[in-house]
Design a protein around this motif. Sequence first.
Motif, PDB file in Angstrom:
ATOM      1  N   PHE A   1     -16.404  -8.509 -26.093  1.00 15.56           N
ATOM      2  CA  PHE A   1     -15.888  -7.194 -26.463  1.00 15.56           C
ATOM      3  C   PHE A   1     -16.267  -6.157 -25.404  1.00 15.56           C
ATOM      4  O   PHE A   1     -15.448  -5.323 -25.023  1.00 15.56           O
ATOM      5  CB  PHE A   1     -16.393  -6.767 -27.848  1.00 15.56           C
ATOM      6  N   VAL A   2     -17.496  -6.220 -24.916  1.00 11.80           N
ATOM      7  CA  VAL A   2     -17.923  -5.311 -23.839  1.00 11.80           C
ATOM      8  C   VAL A   2     -17.014  -5.490 -22.621  1.00 11.80           C
ATOM      9  O   VAL A   2     -16.582  -4.504 -22.009  1.00 11.80           O
ATOM     10  CB  VAL A   2     -19.402  -5.526 -23.456  1.00 11.80           C
ATOM     11  N   ALA A   3     -16.668  -6.728 -22.298  1.00  8.50           N
ATOM     12  CA  ALA A   3     -15.785  -6.988 -21.155  1.00  8.50           C
ATOM     13  C   ALA A   3     -14.418  -6.329 -21.366  1.00  8.50           C
ATOM     14  O   ALA A   3     -13.843  -5.773 -20.424  1.00  8.50           O
ATOM     15  CB  ALA A   3     -15.627  -8.492 -20.938  1.00  8.50           C
ATOM     16  N   ASP A   4     -13.919  -6.359 -22.592  1.00 10.89           N
ATOM     17  CA  ASP A   4     -12.638  -5.704 -22.879  1.00 10.89           C
ATOM     18  C   ASP A   4     -12.741  -4.185 -22.749  1.00 10.89           C
ATOM     19  O   ASP A   4     -11.814  -3.531 -22.273  1.00 10.89           O
ATOM     20  CB  ASP A   4     -12.136  -6.088 -24.272  1.00 10.89           C
ATOM     21  N   VAL A   5     -13.865  -3.615 -23.161  1.00 10.01           N
ATOM     22  CA  VAL A   5     -14.067  -2.170 -23.023  1.00 10.01           C
ATOM     23  C   VAL A   5     -14.114  -1.789 -21.546  1.00 10.01           C
ATOM     24  O   VAL A   5     -13.492  -0.806 -21.124  1.00 10.01           O
ATOM     25  CB  VAL A   5     -15.341  -1.706 -23.760  1.00 10.01           C
ATOM     26  N   ILE A   6     -14.818  -2.575 -20.759  1.00  3.09           N
ATOM     27  CA  ILE A   6     -14.886  -2.316 -19.313  1.00  3.09           C
ATOM     28  C   ILE A   6     -13.490  -2.370 -18.703  1.00  3.09           C
ATOM     29  O   ILE A   6     -13.098  -1.496 -17.922  1.00  3.09           O
ATOM     30  CB  ILE A   6     -15.841  -3.314 -18.627  1.00  3.09           C
ATOM     31  N   GLN A   7     -12.716  -3.388 -19.053  1.00  5.78           N
ATOM     32  CA  GLN A   7     -11.337  -3.497 -18.556  1.00  5.78           C
ATOM     33  C   GLN A   7     -10.515  -2.293 -19.001  1.00  5.78           C
ATOM     34  O   GLN A   7      -9.779  -1.700 -18.206  1.00  5.78           O
ATOM     35  CB  GLN A   7     -10.699  -4.779 -19.068  1.00  5.78           C
TER      36      GLN A   7
ATOM     37  N   ILE B   1     -11.905  -1.031 -34.495  1.00  3.22           N
ATOM     38  CA  ILE B   1     -11.941  -0.386 -33.190  1.00  3.22           C
ATOM     39  C   ILE B   1     -11.149   0.907 -33.333  1.00  3.22           C
ATOM     40  O   ILE B   1      -9.967   0.880 -33.689  1.00  3.22           O
ATOM     41  CB  ILE B   1     -11.298  -1.269 -32.106  1.00  3.22           C
ATOM     42  N   ILE B   2     -11.797   2.024 -33.076  1.00  5.15           N
ATOM     43  CA  ILE B   2     -11.154   3.331 -33.176  1.00  5.15           C
ATOM     44  C   ILE B   2     -10.931   3.853 -31.764  1.00  5.15           C
ATOM     45  O   ILE B   2     -11.807   3.739 -30.903  1.00  5.15           O
ATOM     46  CB  ILE B   2     -12.048   4.334 -33.947  1.00  5.15           C
ATOM     47  N   TYR B   3      -9.781   4.465 -31.536  1.00  3.40           N
ATOM     48  CA  TYR B   3      -9.484   5.026 -30.222  1.00  3.40           C
ATOM     49  C   TYR B   3      -9.257   6.524 -30.312  1.00  3.40           C
ATOM     50  O   TYR B   3      -8.403   6.994 -31.061  1.00  3.40           O
ATOM     51  CB  TYR B   3      -8.252   4.350 -29.623  1.00  3.40           C
ATOM     52  N   LEU B   4     -10.024   7.255 -29.550  1.00  2.00           N
ATOM     53  CA  LEU B   4      -9.858   8.694 -29.424  1.00  2.00           C
ATOM     54  C   LEU B   4      -9.430   8.945 -27.982  1.00  2.00           C
ATOM     55  O   LEU B   4     -10.250   8.864 -27.057  1.00  2.00           O
ATOM     56  CB  LEU B   4     -11.162   9.426 -29.753  1.00  2.00           C
ATOM     57  N   GLY B   5      -8.157   9.125 -27.797  1.00  3.63           N
ATOM     58  CA  GLY B   5      -7.619   9.300 -26.457  1.00  3.63           C
ATOM     59  C   GLY B   5      -6.110   9.411 -26.501  1.00  3.63           C
ATOM     60  O   GLY B   5      -5.510   9.483 -27.582  1.00  3.63           O
ATOM     61  N   LYS B   6      -5.498   9.386 -25.338  1.00  7.65           N
ATOM     62  CA  LYS B   6      -4.069   9.645 -25.246  1.00  7.65           C
ATOM     63  C   LYS B   6      -3.239   8.452 -24.787  1.00  7.65           C
ATOM     64  O   LYS B   6      -2.019   8.546 -24.718  1.00  7.65           O
ATOM     65  CB  LYS B   6      -3.835  10.831 -24.317  1.00  7.65           C
ATOM     66  N   ASP B   7      -3.852   7.322 -24.452  1.00  9.69           N
ATOM     67  CA  ASP B   7      -3.100   6.179 -23.932  1.00  9.69           C
ATOM     68  C   ASP B   7      -3.053   5.054 -24.964  1.00  9.69           C
ATOM     69  O   ASP B   7      -3.690   4.011 -24.819  1.00  9.69           O
ATOM     70  CB  ASP B   7      -3.722   5.695 -22.622  1.00  9.69           C
ATOM     71  N   LEU B   8      -2.274   5.295 -26.017  1.00  9.77           N
ATOM     72  CA  LEU B   8      -2.189   4.349 -27.121  1.00  9.77           C
ATOM     73  C   LEU B   8      -1.628   2.995 -26.691  1.00  9.77           C
ATOM     74  O   LEU B   8      -2.072   1.950 -27.179  1.00  9.77           O
ATOM     75  CB  LEU B   8      -1.341   4.940 -28.253  1.00  9.77           C
ATOM     76  N   ASP B   9      -0.670   2.986 -25.773  1.00  8.69           N
ATOM     77  CA  ASP B   9      -0.118   1.708 -25.307  1.00  8.69           C
ATOM     78  C   ASP B   9      -1.199   0.843 -24.653  1.00  8.69           C
ATOM     79  O   ASP B   9      -1.281  -0.356 -24.917  1.00  8.69           O
ATOM     80  CB  ASP B   9       1.028   1.938 -24.311  1.00  8.69           C
ATOM     81  N   ARG B  10      -2.019   1.450 -23.823  1.00  7.83           N
ATOM     82  CA  ARG B  10      -3.105   0.702 -23.161  1.00  7.83           C
ATOM     83  C   ARG B  10      -4.122   0.216 -24.186  1.00  7.83           C
ATOM     84  O   ARG B  10      -4.620  -0.900 -24.109  1.00  7.83           O
ATOM     85  CB  ARG B  10      -3.776   1.575 -22.096  1.00  7.83           C
ATOM     86  N   PHE B  11      -4.422   1.058 -25.182  1.00  4.13           N
ATOM     87  CA  PHE B  11      -5.338   0.661 -26.266  1.00  4.13           C
ATOM     88  C   PHE B  11      -4.800  -0.567 -26.994  1.00  4.13           C
ATOM     89  O   PHE B  11      -5.514  -1.558 -27.184  1.00  4.13           O
ATOM     90  CB  PHE B  11      -5.528   1.830 -27.230  1.00  4.13           C
ATOM     91  N   ASN B  12      -3.532  -0.529 -27.378  1.00  3.09           N
ATOM     92  CA  ASN B  12      -2.936  -1.657 -28.092  1.00  3.09           C
ATOM     93  C   ASN B  12      -2.859  -2.908 -27.235  1.00  3.09           C
ATOM     94  O   ASN B  12      -3.065  -4.018 -27.733  1.00  3.09           O
ATOM     95  CB  ASN B  12      -1.552  -1.282 -28.625  1.00  3.09           C
ATOM     96  N   THR B  13      -2.565  -2.744 -25.953  1.00  2.00           N
ATOM     97  CA  THR B  13      -2.491  -3.891 -25.051  1.00  2.00           C
ATOM     98  C   THR B  13      -3.861  -4.566 -24.909  1.00  2.00           C
ATOM     99  O   THR B  13      -3.961  -5.792 -24.933  1.00  2.00           O
ATOM    100  CB  THR B  13      -1.969  -3.454 -23.664  1.00  2.00           C
ATOM    101  N   THR B  14      -4.900  -3.768 -24.764  1.00  2.00           N
ATOM    102  CA  THR B  14      -6.246  -4.319 -24.546  1.00  2.00           C
ATOM    103  C   THR B  14      -6.858  -4.876 -25.820  1.00  2.00           C
ATOM    104  O   THR B  14      -7.422  -5.975 -25.817  1.00  2.00           O
ATOM    105  CB  THR B  14      -7.195  -3.242 -23.964  1.00  2.00           C
ATOM    106  N   PHE B  15      -6.743  -4.149 -26.914  1.00  2.43           N
ATOM    107  CA  PHE B  15      -7.473  -4.521 -28.137  1.00  2.43           C
ATOM    108  C   PHE B  15      -6.591  -5.122 -29.230  1.00  2.43           C
ATOM    109  O   PHE B  15      -7.123  -5.547 -30.263  1.00  2.43           O
ATOM    110  CB  PHE B  15      -8.233  -3.306 -28.671  1.00  2.43           C
ATOM    111  N   GLY B  16      -5.302  -5.183 -29.022  1.00  3.56           N
ATOM    112  CA  GLY B  16      -4.394  -5.738 -30.024  1.00  3.56           C
ATOM    113  C   GLY B  16      -4.661  -7.185 -30.366  1.00  3.56           C
ATOM    114  O   GLY B  16      -4.303  -7.651 -31.451  1.00  3.56           O
ATOM    115  N   LYS B  17      -5.309  -7.909 -29.479  1.00  4.14           N
ATOM    116  CA  LYS B  17      -5.603  -9.329 -29.746  1.00  4.14           C
ATOM    117  C   LYS B  17      -6.623  -9.526 -30.860  1.00  4.14           C
ATOM    118  O   LYS B  17      -6.769 -10.620 -31.376  1.00  4.14           O
ATOM    119  CB  LYS B  17      -6.110  -9.995 -28.467  1.00  4.14           C
ATOM    120  N   TYR B  18      -7.345  -8.466 -31.192  1.00  6.84           N
ATOM    121  CA  TYR B  18      -8.364  -8.583 -32.240  1.00  6.84           C
ATOM    122  C   TYR B  18      -7.724  -8.526 -33.611  1.00  6.84           C
ATOM    123  O   TYR B  18      -8.271  -8.864 -34.582  1.00  6.84           O
ATOM    124  CB  TYR B  18      -9.422  -7.492 -32.078  1.00  6.84           C
TER     125      TYR B  18
END
Length: 161
Positions: A26-32, A144-161
Motif C-alpha cells: 500500500f505504501v508503494a501505491d501511495v508513493i506511485q 482510502i479517502i482522497y482529498l484532492g483534485k485528481d479523481l481519475d488518478r486516484f481511481n486508477t491507482t487505488f481502484g484495484k483495492y
Amino acid sequence: MTSTALAALTATTGNRTDCWNTPRDFVADVIQFFDGKIDTDPCCNDKDNPNVPATVLFTESDNGLAQDWHGKVFMNHPYSDSKTWVPYAAMQYESGNASEMVLLIKLDVSTKWWQSVANYPWIAINKRLKFGNGRGAAPFQSAIIYLGKDLDRFNTTFGKY
C-alpha cells in the motif's frame, strides 16, 4: 485512547498497541500516486526507520495533531482516535495547508468523525489488511479517502483495492 477501544481494534492481531505499520504494498501505491514523493507523514512510526518515506515525519512525540501538514500528505493514524485525527486531516486540507491527501482509515460510516470526510471520494478495501507484524488481519474493513483534485488518478491507482 480508551482501553476498550484499543482492545476492540487489536482483538485478532496479537499485539496490544495502536501503532501499526502500513502494509508495504500500500505504501508503494501511495508513493506511485504522489509521483515518487510524499511530503508529510503526520503519524510516523520511527524517524530513523520510517515505514512511509516522507520528507517531513511527525512521530507520536512530535504530536502530528499540533502541527500543520503541507504538500502531499499520507495518513495512517492511530485508529482508536479517529474522532480526532480524521477531522484534523480534513481541516488541514480545507485550510489549504495540504495540497493533496490520501488517508487510510477504518471504514465506519456510522460515526460522527466519518462526516468530516463523507463528501470526499473514497474506496472501500475489499479485504482486511494486515498491518505491521500482526498475527492476522485487522478486525475491520479499511477505506482510502482522497482529498484532492485528481479523481481519475486516484481511481486508477487505488481502484484495484
